[in-house]
Each structure stands twice: as C-alpha cells, then as structure tokens.
Design an enzyme around this catalytic site. Structure first.
Site, PDB file in Angstrom:
ATOM      1  CB  CYS A   2      -0.846   0.002   1.263  1.00 29.56           C
ATOM      2  SG  CYS A   2      -1.764  -1.510   1.504  1.00 29.56           S
ATOM      3  NE  ARG A  27       4.155   1.885  -1.631  1.00 30.16           N
ATOM      4  CZ  ARG A  27       5.275   1.167  -1.492  1.00 30.16           C
ATOM      5  NH1 ARG A  27       6.272   1.342  -2.339  1.00 30.16           N
ATOM      6  NH2 ARG A  27       5.408   0.273  -0.545  1.00 30.16           N
ATOM      7  CD1 TRP A  74      -1.776  -5.521  -3.031  1.00 33.37           C
ATOM      8  CD2 TRP A  74      -2.505  -4.448  -4.834  1.00 33.37           C
ATOM      9  NE1 TRP A  74      -1.807  -6.419  -4.059  1.00 33.37           N
ATOM     10  CE2 TRP A  74      -2.258  -5.791  -5.185  1.00 33.37           C
ATOM     11  CE3 TRP A  74      -2.972  -3.586  -5.810  1.00 33.37           C
ATOM     12  CZ2 TRP A  74      -2.468  -6.295  -6.469  1.00 33.37           C
ATOM     13  CZ3 TRP A  74      -3.184  -4.078  -7.103  1.00 33.37           C
ATOM     14  CH2 TRP A  74      -2.937  -5.417  -7.415  1.00 33.37           C
ATOM     15  CG  ASN A  98       2.994  -0.736   2.849  1.00 36.78           C
ATOM     16  OD1 ASN A  98       2.381  -1.720   2.453  1.00 36.78           O
ATOM     17  ND2 ASN A  98       4.201  -0.406   2.388  1.00 36.78           N
ATOM     18  N   GLY A  99       1.845  -3.043   5.175  1.00 38.40           N
ATOM     19  CA  GLY A  99       2.535  -4.236   5.681  1.00 38.40           C
ATOM     20  C   GLY A  99       1.526  -5.296   6.078  1.00 38.40           C
ATOM     21  CD  GLU A 482       7.841 -16.976 -17.305  1.00 42.36           C
ATOM     22  OE1 GLU A 482       6.908 -17.487 -17.955  1.00 42.36           O
ATOM     23  OE2 GLU A 482       7.870 -15.774 -17.003  1.00 42.36           O
ATOM     24  CE  LYS A 486       8.204 -12.602 -17.755  1.00 42.88           C
ATOM     25  NZ  LYS A 486       7.175 -13.420 -18.184  1.00 42.88           N
ATOM     26  CD  GLU A 489       5.965 -11.563 -21.673  1.00 46.19           C
ATOM     27  OE1 GLU A 489       4.801 -11.215 -21.856  1.00 46.19           O
ATOM     28  OE2 GLU A 489       6.338 -12.163 -20.673  1.00 46.19           O
ATOM     29  CG  HIS A 505      12.575 -36.904 -30.154  1.00 46.99           C
ATOM     30  ND1 HIS A 505      12.504 -38.216 -30.581  1.00 46.99           N
ATOM     31  CD2 HIS A 505      13.048 -36.964 -28.877  1.00 46.99           C
ATOM     32  CE1 HIS A 505      12.864 -39.027 -29.608  1.00 46.99           C
ATOM     33  NE2 HIS A 505      13.190 -38.295 -28.553  1.00 46.99           N
ATOM     34  CE  LYS A 604       0.902  -7.436 -14.920  1.00 43.46           C
ATOM     35  NZ  LYS A 604       2.138  -8.242 -15.057  1.00 43.46           N
TER      36      LYS A 604
HETATM   37  C1  AGP Z   1       3.502 -13.057 -19.014  1.00 44.73           C
HETATM   38  O1  AGP Z   1       4.633 -12.247 -18.777  1.00 44.73           O
HETATM   39  C2  AGP Z   1       2.325 -12.266 -19.517  1.00 44.73           C
HETATM   40  N1  AGP Z   1       2.078 -11.128 -18.719  1.00 44.73           N
HETATM   41  C3  AGP Z   1       1.107 -13.163 -19.752  1.00 44.73           C
HETATM   42  O2  AGP Z   1       1.499 -14.381 -20.331  1.00 44.73           O
HETATM   43  C4  AGP Z   1       0.323 -13.513 -18.467  1.00 44.73           C
HETATM   44  O3  AGP Z   1       1.077 -14.375 -17.661  1.00 44.73           O
HETATM   45  C5  AGP Z   1      -0.988 -14.199 -18.868  1.00 44.73           C
HETATM   46  O4  AGP Z   1      -1.733 -13.319 -19.667  1.00 44.73           O
HETATM   47  C6  AGP Z   1      -1.825 -14.653 -17.670  1.00 44.73           C
HETATM   48  O5  AGP Z   1      -2.183 -13.528 -16.912  1.00 44.73           O
HETATM   49  P1  AGP Z   1      -2.807 -13.772 -15.454  1.00 44.73           P
HETATM   50  O6  AGP Z   1      -1.736 -14.404 -14.629  1.00 44.73           O
HETATM   51  O7  AGP Z   1      -3.197 -12.409 -14.983  1.00 44.73           O
HETATM   52  O8  AGP Z   1      -3.980 -14.687 -15.607  1.00 44.73           O
END
Ligand code: AGP
Length: 609
Positions: A2, A27, A74, A98-99, A482, A486, A489, A505, A604
């Site tokens: 927060c 925050r 938050w 906050n905490g 992953e 990263k 993307e 394969h 996001k």
């Molecule tokens: C990953 O870096 C992306 N931001 C994206 O793949 C994300 O993980 C995916 O859209 C799932 O989002 P969520 O965890 O909010 O469900």
C-alpha cells in the site's frame, strides 16, 4: 503493498495528502482515505475505489488542522470496501499501515475481551485499538506506541495521529518502506519518495525498528527502546518519473528487484519451521478434505501456466495426488472430466484472464471444488472460486509477469508441502528441512540480483541473435518455457522453450553458430542427461548459455557462458532460476530499445478470449 503519506505544516493538509497519494497509486489502488484534524478532532474520509472518488468526496471541505495522514490500499486482509479502507480509528487514535500484521487474529481476540469492537476485516485495525488501549491505561502517546509495537509481529510502516496531541504525527518503520521529507517549516512521511518529491529533496531514510516524532516544533528520531537516535538527511536528485520507478529505468526491472520482498511477504505467517508444515488461514481444509481429492487440475495462461507446470511437479512429488496442468483456452473446450473428487486450481495474477475464468466456471459447472491462486484481492477469479489464496506481490505494473510468477511458485510449494504432510507422504522432519531451505530463498534471490551486471554482459554478447532455444528437464522444463516467453514478449526476438530430451526429436536440426541455446542445468536427478544435451549442442557448433548451481565444478568448461544460482533443493530451484531468465530477457529488450513495460500488442490482463 500500500502507500502511506503524512504531513505536518502550514499548507492545506488534505490537498498535500491527496497529492501524495496520487503519486503512490502505483503501490495500490483499491481504496483510499485520509485523516485530518479539524476543530481539535480527527476527521476521517475514506472509501473503496479509486482516489478520484475520495477527491470528489472531499471537494469543498476545509479542514483547519495542520497534521494529517493518508493511505492508498492494495488489499491483503479484507476485501476492498469503505470499512476496510484506511485510516483506521479507535478511540482517539488513527492509523495508516503498509505491511502485514501476522498475529492480528490473537490480538483481535485479546482486544475484544477488553471490550473493543471492530468495524473492519483488516489486520491494521488492531494497531489503532492497541495504542488507544495503552493510552487509556495512562501511557503517553509515545509510550503507548512503543508498548503496542512490542506486541505486534509482522511488517509495518505506520502513520499515527492522536486526538490528545493535535500537532503531532508519529511514523514507524519495520520491513515496509518509510521515508521522511524535511521542508521549510514542514515535514512529511511517505512509503516512497514520489509522494514528497514536489515539496522537498531532503529526505531521511528510516531503518527497521525506528520511529519519527514530528510536531510543529520539529522532528526527532528514536529506536523501539525509546532512545533518541541521530539520522542523517540526504538530498535526492531524482525526477518524479524516476522516483516512481524507485530509480530503476523500468517498472519491470524494479519489480524483478522487488522479488525477495514479494517472496518474504507471500511467505509471512504461512510456514512453520517448528511444525515442518505450512498453513493458510484462508483454507479451512482438514486432512479428510484433502483425502477426498483423487485428481487436481491446474489451469492458467501464459506465465501463470508455466507456474502451473511447476506446480504439477510439486504437488505430485510431495502429495502423490495425480495432477494435470492445462492452458485455460484448451481446457474449457475439451469437455474435461471433472467432479467433486477433482480439485480445480486456477492460477492468475490479475484474476481477470477470460480463458482462466471460463475454465474455472466450467469446473464449477461440473461439480469440482475450486481454489484460486491470485494476486488481486476480490478479483473476478477470487470471487468466483470456493477458496482463494493470495500472493502478496503487490501491484505489478510491467506487462511481463515477474514477481507475481515467483510468488505463485511459493504458494504452490507451500500448498504442495501442506498436502504432502496432510496425506502422510512428507514427515515432519522432511517438512522442516524443506521449509528451512524455503526461508533462505529471499536471501539467495538477493545474491543472484547482485550478479545482474554479468547477465547484462551476456545479453550484450548475444544481442544480434535472431532465434533462441531454451532447454530444461523435469521441474526445470517449465522454466525453459518461461525464459523463452520473457525474451520473446519484451524483446520481440523469437525464442522457443523445449524439453531438453526432446531436442534430438527435431529441434537439433536448428542448431548452428547463430542460435544461442540457454540450458537450465541445475543439480538434480537429470543433471547428467542435461550435460549430454549440452554436448549434443556443442558438437554441432551451437553456443550454450547455461544456468547452473554454484557448487557445480564440471559445467564451466563445457559451455560458452555460465550463470550460477545458489545451491538449493531441486523443488525450489525454479524460484531462483526465474531471476536470471527475467534479467537476460530484460537486458536484451532494453538494449534493443523496445517498450519493456508495455510491449507491443500485449495487455497486462487478457480479459477477452
Ligand atoms: C507473461 O509475462 C504475460 N504477462 C502473460 O502471459 C500472463 O502471464 C498471462 O496473460 C496470464 O495472466 P494472469 O496471470 O493475470 O492470468
């Protein structure tokens, strides 16, 4: 995570507080509030929702006081609501926090027995009642605060007002951030520099176990024993934008470096080394409940799906319950076989991903009990699930998931250990040993972060590559996925994650001098197999960047570049491995000049199919 702010001075207190909260909204932003003196009384204005709602509410009001505190929330304990919004007032004490107060439930019971009535679900409210209780027993404000701190366990940055001393503000810091701003005849406290930067560039950075006592007469610093301590003011030359990113170039980099703190917060109060077990106050399951589950479905998308793949290894390894990990958009259309003995766990940072939400609803429609692992309190997924366990990573501004991914892994580890202990597959000693290793993870993460310049050099070295292959085996295979996600993307460089054993394969046809291969080769039961895969790549002229364990004395002569992570249990390695993979992607993207925090075409939270 927060944001708190406090002010003592001649300006319009409410305006300074609101202005500061606006700069702290990153925050947390599910509710907000302020407490300001007016005609000798503490007036509180607070509500659920964005700060603009609070601004509307206060418009036209004039408070005559020169001291106030504010908070943007938050949620971690208690849903976003007017009652749960800070400040929390009890008697003549108002507090913003906050905490996380770990022992708030026993404190709440103790205070209720003394006739105290609570109006919120928050952990914070116990602080205001506790201080007020000690004042009622005759303690001064300062002594009452010290007495209360002695009873409280957990993390806190506090702003405290007392109706009996209308020009006084107390700030306290323990594990959550708190800075003090010193202006011309005015003083500030805040969670972070941005809130105060427009008013002063002179700051005092509080350390754990310190208090600041501010009044119109001046400012003094103390330790928790009540002894006065010297504190050195420092000048800060950041721009406001830099300040919001904590001095980091991007939010993503700031959030990568926040991961040790995020893991500490997510772990807080959930792992008992003494019992060799974990506990979730949010889950009321007992052993018989857990014995009911014949199968578990882990459903998620993107990075959260990679966490689900790690979760499969963890849950099956510790509890021997069969687990399937599935992508949300696939699961919901394959007419999955579900039922009351099939627990469905949906993992989502945002709690708003359409495909994951739909999969959860499909599970409920077919009678499965549901559990969400989520970072946003009261998100759609949290509300739709029978149970929810929150990661406590705080708001994640960068589109690329980083700290929320590692905190998902922490929750999955804790949940798996709980299941293993409950079903008798993990002894107390085994549980204790695992928890001891888990507790060391935040410190080990800090060690890896210190090596970030080396990872930046590797990024520079391979910047011209057009394709990357990421390889991993077993529990580390999801980390190959992953790492590749990263990179692609945020840097737009093509990358593929593959099980290392699958290379022969097909993908081995791709190997040449132009395509770097990132190989995850930490010590575990398939390490020797991974070494063979590395040799297969080298034999075809490939370049290998290996991620390996610090104690590894073999691998350095077999690879072109080496990133070491501290030795840990193989089931905890994914949490540590995430950091170098994130940093490699970040530095390559930064060198390429892409929009790291908001990469093209991405959102996001993917709230549509
Ligand atoms: C990953 O870096 C992306 N931001 C994206 O793949 C994300 O993980 C995916 O859209 C799932 O989002 P969520 O965890 O909010 O469900």
């Amino acid at each position: 995570m927060c944001g708190i702010v406090g002010y003592v001075g001649p300006r319009n207190t409410a305006e300074v507080l609101l202005d500061g909260l606006k700069r702290l909204e990153y925050r947390g932003y599910d509710s907000a509030g302020i407490a300001v003196f007016h005609q000798g009384k503490i007036e509180i204005r607070r509500n659920e929702g964005k700060l603009t709602k609070l601004e509307e509410r206060i418009r036209g009001e004039n408070f005559d006081g020169e001291v106030g505190i504010g908070h943007t929330r938050w949620a971690t304990h208690g849903r976003p609501s007017d009652e749960n919004a800070h400040p929390h007032k009890a008697g003549r004490i108002a507090v913003v926090h906050n905490g996380i107060i770990e022992n708030y439930l026993p404190l709440r019971e103790f205070l209720k027995k003394r006739g105290r009535r609570f109006t919120s679900e928050t952990d914070t409210e116990v602080i205001s009642h506790l201080i007020d209780e000690f004042i009622r027993e005759g303690a001064s404000l300062f002594d009452a605060v010290l007495l209360a701190l002695d009873k409280i366990q957990g993390s806190y940055a506090l702003g405290i007002l007392f109706e009996g001393e209308r020009d006084c503000l107390i700030g306290v810091k323990k594990e959550s951030p708190l800075v003090v701003g010193i202006g011309e005849g005015e003083y500030f406290i805040a969670s972070d520099i941005p809130a105060i930067l427009p008013y002063t560039r002179t700051f005092v950075f509080m350390d754990d176990g310190e208090l600041v006592l501010i009044s119109r007469k001046g400012i003094r610093f103390f330790n928790v024993r009540g002894e006065a301590i010297p504190k050195e003011p420092k000048r800060v030359d950041w721009t406001p934008v830099m300040a919001e990113k904590g001095g980091f170039k991007h939010f993503m980099l700031k959030e990568i470096f926040e991961q040790p703190r995020a893991v500490i917060d997510t772990l807080r109060g959930r792992a008992s080394e003494e019992k060799g077990d974990t506990l979730f106050e949010e889950l009321s399951w007992d052993d018989s409940d857990l014995k009911r589950f014949r199968r578990i479905s882990l459903i998620a998308c993107g990075t959260s799906y990679h966490a689900a793949l790690v979760g499969k290894f963890l849950i099956e390894g510790f509890s021997r319950i069969p687990v399937e990990a599935d992508i949300g958009s696939e699961f919901r259309y394959r007419n999955p076989i579900l039922g009351e003995d099939n627990l469905l766990i949906a993992i989502s940072q945002s709690g708003e991903t359409a495909d994951t939400l739909a999969a959860l609803r499909e599970g409920k429609r077919k009678g499965s009990p549901t559990l969400a692992i989520c970072n946003v309190v009261e998100s759609s997924l949290a509300r739709d699930s029978d149970h929810v366990i929150y990661t406590r990573a705080g708001p994640e501004i960068g589109v690329a998931s980083t700290k929320t991914f590692v905190t998902q892994l922490v929750i999955l580890f804790l949940l798996s250990l709980r299941m293993g202990r409950s079903l008798g597959h993990l002894s107390q000693e085994e549980g204790r040993s695992l928890i001891q290793k888990l507790i060391r993870v935040p410190h080990q993460m800090e060690e890896i972060l210190k090596a970030s310049p080396k990872i930046a050099e590797i990024a520079q070295k391979y910047l011209e590559a057009k394709d990357f292959l990421y390889l991993g085996r077993g529990i580390n295979f999801p980390l190959a996925l992953e790492g590749a996600l990263k990179l692609k993307e945020i840097s737009y460089i093509h990358a593929e994650g593959y099980p290392a054993g699958e290379m022969k394969h097909g993908p081995i046809a791709l190997i040449d001098r132009e395509m770097p291969v990132v190989v995850i080769a930490t010590q575990n039961e398939v390490y020797d197999k991974v070494l063979s895969n590395i040799e297969e790549v080298k034999a075809r002229g490939g370049k290998v960047i290996a991620l390996a364990s610090q104690s590894d004395r073999t691998i350095s002569k077999k690879v072109d570049d080496l990133i070491l992570i501290p030795d840990t249990h193989p089931t905890l390695a994914p949490i540590l491995l995430a950091i170098p993979l994130q940093l490699l992607a970040y530095y390559m993207a930064d060198l390429k000049g892409t929009d790291v925090d908001q990469p093209r075409n991405l959102a996001k939270s993917v709230t549509v199919e």
